[in-house]
Design a protein around this motif. Structure first.
Motif, mmCIF file in Angstrom:
data_model
loop_
_atom_site.group_PDB
_atom_site.id
_atom_site.type_symbol
_atom_site.label_atom_id
_atom_site.label_comp_id
_atom_site.label_asym_id
_atom_site.label_seq_id
_atom_site.Cartn_x
_atom_site.Cartn_y
_atom_site.Cartn_z
ATOM 1 N N ALA A 121 3.053 -0.043 -4.909
ATOM 2 C CA ALA A 121 2.329 1.190 -4.571
ATOM 3 C C ALA A 121 3.043 2.438 -5.095
ATOM 4 O O ALA A 121 2.957 3.505 -4.486
ATOM 5 C CB ALA A 121 2.155 1.268 -3.059
ATOM 6 N N GLN A 122 3.708 2.306 -6.236
ATOM 7 C CA GLN A 122 4.436 3.467 -6.772
ATOM 8 C C GLN A 122 3.475 4.618 -7.031
ATOM 9 O O GLN A 122 2.418 4.431 -7.615
ATOM 10 C CB GLN A 122 5.138 3.095 -8.062
ATOM 11 C CG GLN A 122 6.448 2.375 -7.786
ATOM 12 C CD GLN A 122 7.163 1.980 -9.053
ATOM 13 O OE1 GLN A 122 7.535 2.808 -9.847
ATOM 14 N NE2 GLN A 122 7.341 0.692 -9.225
ATOM 15 N N GLY A 123 3.848 5.787 -6.549
ATOM 16 C CA GLY A 123 3.021 6.968 -6.764
ATOM 17 C C GLY A 123 1.872 7.098 -5.774
ATOM 18 O O GLY A 123 1.143 8.083 -5.803
ATOM 19 N N VAL A 124 1.717 6.123 -4.876
ATOM 20 C CA VAL A 124 0.628 6.199 -3.888
ATOM 21 C C VAL A 124 1.154 6.949 -2.659
ATOM 22 O O VAL A 124 2.163 6.555 -2.078
ATOM 23 C CB VAL A 124 0.164 4.775 -3.491
ATOM 24 C CG1 VAL A 124 -0.915 4.836 -2.420
ATOM 25 C CG2 VAL A 124 -0.332 4.023 -4.717
ATOM 26 N N LEU A 128 -0.122 1.502 3.508
ATOM 27 C CA LEU A 128 0.185 0.751 4.721
ATOM 28 C C LEU A 128 0.874 -0.550 4.329
ATOM 29 O O LEU A 128 0.405 -1.236 3.419
ATOM 30 C CB LEU A 128 -1.134 0.453 5.443
ATOM 31 C CG LEU A 128 -1.082 -0.329 6.746
ATOM 32 C CD1 LEU A 128 -0.365 0.471 7.825
ATOM 33 C CD2 LEU A 128 -2.502 -0.657 7.209
ATOM 34 N N TYR A 129 1.971 -0.883 4.990
ATOM 35 C CA TYR A 129 2.660 -2.159 4.775
ATOM 36 C C TYR A 129 2.592 -2.951 6.078
ATOM 37 O O TYR A 129 3.045 -2.474 7.119
ATOM 38 C CB TYR A 129 4.124 -1.955 4.374
ATOM 39 C CG TYR A 129 4.816 -3.269 4.061
ATOM 40 C CD1 TYR A 129 4.968 -3.698 2.747
ATOM 41 C CD2 TYR A 129 5.280 -4.098 5.083
ATOM 42 C CE1 TYR A 129 5.571 -4.922 2.455
ATOM 43 C CE2 TYR A 129 5.877 -5.320 4.805
ATOM 44 C CZ TYR A 129 6.019 -5.718 3.490
ATOM 45 O OH TYR A 129 6.609 -6.933 3.197
ATOM 46 N N PRO A 226 -5.760 4.404 4.412
ATOM 47 C CA PRO A 226 -4.677 4.233 3.424
ATOM 48 C C PRO A 226 -5.238 3.973 2.029
ATOM 49 O O PRO A 226 -6.301 3.353 1.899
ATOM 50 C CB PRO A 226 -3.928 2.997 3.939
ATOM 51 C CG PRO A 226 -4.939 2.242 4.736
ATOM 52 C CD PRO A 226 -5.854 3.266 5.339
ATOM 53 N N LYS A 227 -4.523 4.419 1.022
ATOM 54 C CA LYS A 227 -4.986 4.199 -0.356
ATOM 55 C C LYS A 227 -4.559 2.820 -0.875
ATOM 56 O O LYS A 227 -5.086 2.356 -1.876
ATOM 57 C CB LYS A 227 -4.446 5.304 -1.271
ATOM 58 C CG LYS A 227 -5.024 6.676 -0.907
ATOM 59 C CD LYS A 227 -4.423 7.778 -1.756
ATOM 60 C CE LYS A 227 -4.918 9.138 -1.303
ATOM 61 N NZ LYS A 227 -4.132 10.238 -1.896
ATOM 62 N N ARG A 228 -3.574 2.214 -0.226
ATOM 63 C CA ARG A 228 -3.160 0.842 -0.570
ATOM 64 C C ARG A 228 -2.747 0.118 0.707
ATOM 65 O O ARG A 228 -2.187 0.742 1.611
ATOM 66 C CB ARG A 228 -1.941 0.850 -1.514
ATOM 67 C CG ARG A 228 -2.248 1.234 -2.925
ATOM 68 C CD ARG A 228 -3.085 0.170 -3.620
ATOM 69 N NE ARG A 228 -2.368 -1.095 -3.790
ATOM 70 C CZ ARG A 228 -1.651 -1.390 -4.877
ATOM 71 N NH1 ARG A 228 -1.559 -0.533 -5.870
ATOM 72 N NH2 ARG A 228 -1.035 -2.552 -4.962
ATOM 73 N N ILE A 229 -3.010 -1.184 0.735
ATOM 74 C CA ILE A 229 -2.565 -2.001 1.869
ATOM 75 C C ILE A 229 -1.790 -3.187 1.306
ATOM 76 O O ILE A 229 -2.316 -3.954 0.497
ATOM 77 C CB ILE A 229 -3.766 -2.493 2.705
ATOM 78 C CG1 ILE A 229 -4.517 -1.284 3.288
ATOM 79 C CG2 ILE A 229 -3.297 -3.429 3.824
ATOM 80 C CD1 ILE A 229 -5.832 -1.628 3.949
#
Ligand code: ADP
Ligand code: ZN
Length: 305
Positions: A121-124, A128-129, A226-229
């Motif tokens: 998720a670099q730059g995001v 959420l992790y 979240p933009k990434r999960i």
């Protein structure tokens, strides 16, 4: 320029992972010890770091832990089911033992830092992790900042709709059938009377697991957007869970939140740092705390303190 070496500790309920970093989030040496009692485990940790002359330490610790710096219990582990560690002053013990600046956060916060700065998720700026292992927990960075209120989030303990054919009562010692009580590795094992890793070919196990994780993720999306999960932890070694989860989450969004316009394979994905997400985040935290310590020291010298 040679950077200062720093230390990272991923303090888990099963094992303690200790690493030395090169100052750029890369691991140059590591060791791990079983988590037994503090009396047995902590001296091993101190010995490892003392042998490496680190400039700072970053710690991602299993929780719950007190993270309010002004609180008298700052840096203590709170009401964990790992009884020998209840009220253990992990921050103070490491600080006294190592005499270096220390940054402390939760294991999942460390993992979300690792993945947003060095991983998938670099730059995001909103990510959420989630870890699905012995227990379930999640850490979030929202608008570039770790999500926290009066404490760190406890997303593993939310309520989820039961799967229609599940008769297992749940095994969370606090809530019985919260998400962790129904879907952690230990819950799977208690329900099906076999270690989760041995159940790979039992489709009904993973359909149920995907149901519970999708129930939770749908709620996390609605609340946090979240933009990434990213989902890690031992149970997610069952890689066939990912497509099941993506499909179930998409169904629950029902077109209301249009996640189908995303590339779902990367929207919900495993950690690209694999099992090193947490330890990498801990090393990055150590670098941050060292830089801020150097800055404060420099400012104090300028002011003639
Ligand atoms: P922890 O949560 O203690 O840090 P892990 O993330 O490794 O550790 O999670 C351990 C849990 O994951 C155990 O409950 C174990 O049954 C489960 N697990 C480990 N490997 C697998 C696998 N290959 N498939 C399914 N479950 C697994
Ligand atoms: Zn619970």
């Amino acid at each position: 320029m040679n950077k200062q070496r720093v230390g990272g500790l991923e303090a888990g309920g099963t094992k303690m992972v200790c690493a030395i970093g090169d100052g750029n989030g890369r691991i140059v040496e590591r060791s791990s010890f079983a988590t037994t009692t503090p009396e047995e485990t902590v001296p091993q940790i101190l010995q490892f770091f003392k042998a490496h002359a680190i400039a700072a330490l970053g710690v991602g610790c299993f929780g719950p832990i007190e993270l309010r710096e002004t609180h008298h219990d700052y840096g203590k582990i709170l009401h964990t089911p790992k009884i020998p560690w209840v009220r253990y002053p992990i921050f103070e013990t490491l600080k006294k033992g190592l005499q270096v600046p220390i940054a402390l956060t939760t294991d999942v916060n460390a993992a979300v830092i690792g993945e947003t700065r060095k991983g998938a998720a670099q730059g995001v700026d909103s990510c959420l992790y989630i870890t699905v292992g012995t227990g379930i927990g999640a850490g979030a960075i929202i608008n570039g900042k770790l999500l926290a209120g009066f404490s760190h989030p406890e997303m593993g303990h939310i309520s989820v709709k039961r799967h229609g054919s599940d008769t297992f009562q749940g095994n969370c010692p606090y809530h019985s059938d919260c998400l962790e009580g129904l879907a952690s590795g230990t819950a799977i094992e208690a329900r099906f009377q076999a270690p989760a890793a041995s159940l790979s070919s039992r489709q009904e196990v993973w359909k149920m697991e995907a149901h519970y994780l999708a129930e939770a993720i749908a709620q996390y999306i609605l609340i946090l957007m979240p933009k990434r999960i990213i989902i890690g932890g031992g149970v997610m070694k069952q890689a066939h869970l990912f497509p099941l989860i993506r499909k179930e989450v998409s169904q629950r969004m029902a077109g209301y939140v249009d996640i189908d316009s995303f590339d779902l394979d990367s929207y919900i994905s495993p950690p690209s740092l694999g099992d090193d997400a947490g330890i990498t985040g801990s090393l990055l935290l150590a670098e941050d705390v060292y830089q801020s310590f150097k800055y404060k020291h420099h400012e104090a010298l300028k002011k003639g303190w």
